[in-house]
Design a protein around this motif. Structure first.
Motif, PDB file in Angstrom:
ATOM      1  N   SER A   9       0.788  -1.168   0.079  1.00  0.00           N
ATOM      2  CA  SER A   9       0.104  -0.129   0.028  1.00  0.00           C
ATOM      3  C   SER A   9       0.857   1.337   0.054  1.00  0.00           C
ATOM      4  O   SER A   9       0.429   2.161  -0.091  1.00  0.00           O
ATOM      5  N   ALA A  10       2.375   1.238   0.196  1.00  0.00           N
ATOM      6  CA  ALA A  10       3.006   2.325   0.005  1.00  0.00           C
ATOM      7  C   ALA A  10       3.197   2.936  -1.389  1.00  0.00           C
ATOM      8  O   ALA A  10       2.953   2.368  -2.286  1.00  0.00           O
ATOM      9  N   SER A  11       3.602   4.216  -1.224  1.00  0.00           N
ATOM     10  CA  SER A  11       3.646   5.039  -2.461  1.00  0.00           C
ATOM     11  C   SER A  11       5.185   4.736  -2.882  1.00  0.00           C
ATOM     12  O   SER A  11       6.172   4.057  -2.291  1.00  0.00           O
ATOM     13  N   LEU A  12       5.338   5.037  -4.318  1.00  0.00           N
ATOM     14  CA  LEU A  12       6.686   4.829  -4.966  1.00  0.00           C
ATOM     15  C   LEU A  12       7.779   5.450  -4.149  1.00  0.00           C
ATOM     16  O   LEU A  12       8.873   4.935  -3.922  1.00  0.00           O
ATOM     17  N   ASP A  13       7.587   6.753  -3.815  1.00  0.00           N
ATOM     18  CA  ASP A  13       8.365   7.701  -2.890  1.00  0.00           C
ATOM     19  C   ASP A  13       8.649   6.887  -1.770  1.00  0.00           C
ATOM     20  O   ASP A  13      10.055   6.650  -1.099  1.00  0.00           O
ATOM     21  N   GLU A  14       7.988   6.134  -0.992  1.00  0.00           N
ATOM     22  CA  GLU A  14       7.870   5.438   0.348  1.00  0.00           C
ATOM     23  C   GLU A  14       8.581   4.071   0.105  1.00  0.00           C
ATOM     24  O   GLU A  14       9.610   3.824   0.932  1.00  0.00           O
ATOM     25  N   TRP A  15       8.452   3.482  -1.150  1.00  0.00           N
ATOM     26  CA  TRP A  15       9.310   2.376  -1.448  1.00  0.00           C
ATOM     27  C   TRP A  15      10.732   2.727  -1.783  1.00  0.00           C
ATOM     28  O   TRP A  15      11.636   2.091  -1.146  1.00  0.00           O
ATOM     29  N   LYS A  16      10.974   3.931  -2.296  1.00  0.00           N
ATOM     30  CA  LYS A  16      12.337   4.085  -2.465  1.00  0.00           C
ATOM     31  C   LYS A  16      13.195   4.603  -1.191  1.00  0.00           C
ATOM     32  O   LYS A  16      14.169   4.279  -1.026  1.00  0.00           O
ATOM     33  N   GLN A  17      12.642   5.162  -0.131  1.00  0.00           N
ATOM     34  CA  GLN A  17      12.957   5.410   0.923  1.00  0.00           C
ATOM     35  C   GLN A  17      13.146   4.243   1.866  1.00  0.00           C
ATOM     36  O   GLN A  17      13.891   4.132   2.859  1.00  0.00           O
ATOM     37  N   GLY A  18      12.274   3.369   1.761  1.00  0.00           N
ATOM     38  CA  GLY A  18      12.011   1.884   2.508  1.00  0.00           C
ATOM     39  C   GLY A  18      11.328   2.254   3.915  1.00  0.00           C
ATOM     40  O   GLY A  18      11.152   1.105   4.579  1.00  0.00           O
ATOM     41  N   PHE A  19      10.692   3.098   4.237  1.00  0.00           N
ATOM     42  CA  PHE A  19       9.846   3.382   5.248  1.00  0.00           C
ATOM     43  C   PHE A  19       8.590   4.193   4.990  1.00  0.00           C
ATOM     44  O   PHE A  19       8.638   5.186   4.112  1.00  0.00           O
ATOM     45  N   ILE A  20       7.840   4.158   5.943  1.00  0.00           N
ATOM     46  CA  ILE A  20       6.635   5.063   6.061  1.00  0.00           C
ATOM     47  C   ILE A  20       6.624   5.572   7.270  1.00  0.00           C
ATOM     48  O   ILE A  20       7.284   5.301   8.385  1.00  0.00           O
ATOM     49  N   GLN A  21       5.963   6.581   7.449  1.00  0.00           N
ATOM     50  CA  GLN A  21       5.598   7.173   8.730  1.00  0.00           C
ATOM     51  C   GLN A  21       4.036   7.376   9.372  1.00  0.00           C
ATOM     52  O   GLN A  21       3.260   7.701   8.235  1.00  0.00           O
ATOM     53  N   ASN A  22       3.904   7.254  10.339  1.00  0.00           N
ATOM     54  CA  ASN A  22       2.317   7.741  10.973  1.00  0.00           C
ATOM     55  C   ASN A  22       2.658   8.638  12.016  1.00  0.00           C
ATOM     56  O   ASN A  22       3.659   9.366  12.241  1.00  0.00           O
ATOM     57  N   GLN A  23       1.590   8.951  12.746  1.00  0.00           N
ATOM     58  CA  GLN A  23       1.730   9.831  13.795  1.00  0.00           C
ATOM     59  C   GLN A  23       2.700   9.659  14.814  1.00  0.00           C
ATOM     60  O   GLN A  23       3.215  10.556  15.492  1.00  0.00           O
ATOM     61  N   GLU A  24       3.127   8.408  15.071  1.00  0.00           N
ATOM     62  CA  GLU A  24       3.962   7.992  16.265  1.00  0.00           C
ATOM     63  C   GLU A  24       5.165   7.539  15.702  1.00  0.00           C
ATOM     64  O   GLU A  24       6.264   7.506  16.572  1.00  0.00           O
ATOM     65  N   HIS A  25       5.188   6.858  14.764  1.00  0.00           N
ATOM     66  CA  HIS A  25       6.333   6.008  14.458  1.00  0.00           C
ATOM     67  C   HIS A  25       6.850   6.138  13.053  1.00  0.00           C
ATOM     68  O   HIS A  25       6.144   6.638  12.075  1.00  0.00           O
ATOM     69  N   TYR A  26       8.342   5.748  12.656  1.00  0.00           N
ATOM     70  CA  TYR A  26       8.573   5.405  11.361  1.00  0.00           C
ATOM     71  C   TYR A  26       8.853   4.059  11.428  1.00  0.00           C
ATOM     72  O   TYR A  26       8.984   3.379  12.267  1.00  0.00           O
ATOM     73  N   ILE A  27       8.073   3.171  10.238  1.00  0.00           N
ATOM     74  CA  ILE A  27       8.267   2.039  10.158  1.00  0.00           C
ATOM     75  C   ILE A  27       8.814   1.423   8.910  1.00  0.00           C
ATOM     76  O   ILE A  27       8.580   2.085   7.799  1.00  0.00           O
ATOM     77  N   CYS A  28       9.652   0.505   9.118  1.00  0.00           N
ATOM     78  CA  CYS A  28      10.660  -0.222   8.021  1.00  0.00           C
ATOM     79  C   CYS A  28       9.360  -0.973   7.236  1.00  0.00           C
ATOM     80  O   CYS A  28       8.769  -2.044   7.739  1.00  0.00           O
TER      81      CYS A  28
END
Length: 251
Positions: A9-28
């Motif tokens: 469900s991640a975007s292309l930019d999120e794939w490139k950086q390898g992680f996503i973020q929500n309000q509390e965390h950065y998630i690999c």
């Protein structure tokens, strides 16, 4: 949401950086590890904020996002073994002459042709992404299908299962709930996949198991634990060392 669902469900930019973020965390996206915003993390006698610590985690644990992605099964990448090797060499900064020598290719023109084919695949991929994004905005009747796990070795029609169908199958095969006994091990491939996916959820993501622990866990689910263990490995839910001394869940 498990790691595979986050990944797809991640975007292309999120794939490139390898992680996503929500309000509390950065998630690999590669393994599910988290760093908490506002926390300072010590790494090799230095201190980093949560985002930088996540970037360091990816580098230390996965090498790079490129290394991780290109190491996925060819069913996911769509690359031949030869294309995969060429991309690794391009990424490593090799020039055409060096690649020609390493791969023992007859001429540099052959390598240029491979570059052309890869660029064509890139254009086609961008076109397909755009078409599917536009379709998603209009198609109100598309069913929500189950998400293939990243280590899937057989991505085919067995994944053509809606979330509603998955729930029905699990209710039938685990009448007391997926945390209890399996009624019977199904022969149909779609049902087999759904059952194995549910069983894999019983394993902890970062834990290493010895064979006895795996057998005990699986026997609590179904009497033929050897059958379950074999299929979990075959379908890419579990991995093990060659000597069988350690097992772990593939995230």
């Amino acid at each position: 949401m498990d790691v595979s669902e986050l990944f797809w469900s991640a975007s292309l930019d999120e794939w490139k950086q390898g992680f996503i973020q929500n309000q509390e965390h950065y998630i690999c996206l590669l393994c599910g590890d988290k760093t908490e915003k506002g926390v300072i993390y010590p790494v090799d006698d230095m201190f980093y904020d949560a985002e930088k610590a996540m970037k360091i985690h990816i580098e230390k644990e996965h090498g790079s996002v490129f290394d991780y992605l290109i190491g996925l099964d060819k069913k996911l990448t769509g690359l031949t073994d030869h294309q995969n090797r060429l991309l690794r060499l391009f990424y490593a900064g090799k020039n055409d002459a060096e690649i020609q020598k390493e791969l023992e290719i007859g001429s540099s023109a052959t390598i240029r042709n491979h570059r052309f084919v890869l660029k064509e695949k890139e254009r086609q991929a961008k076109m397909m992404l755009t078409i599917m994004e536009l379709l998603r905005e209009k198609d109100q009747h598309a069913p929500v299908l189950i998400t293939p796990h990243k280590a899937a070795k057989m991505i085919d029609s067995r994944y053509n299962v809606t979330q509603e169908e998955e729930a029905e199958m699990l209710e039938k095969l685990f009448p007391e709930g997926t945390h209890r006994k399996l009624k019977k091990f199904p022969l149909k491939e779609k049902q087999k996949l759904i059952v194995l996916k549910a069983i894999a959820d019983r394993f902890e993501g970062k834990r290493k198991y010895d064979e006895k622990e795996v057998n005990q866990l699986l026997e609590s689910i179904y009497h033929d634990y050897v059958l379950l263990r074999r299929y979990l490995i075959e379908y890419g839910f579990l991995a093990r060392k060659a000597d069988g001394s350690e097992y772990w869940k593939i995230l």
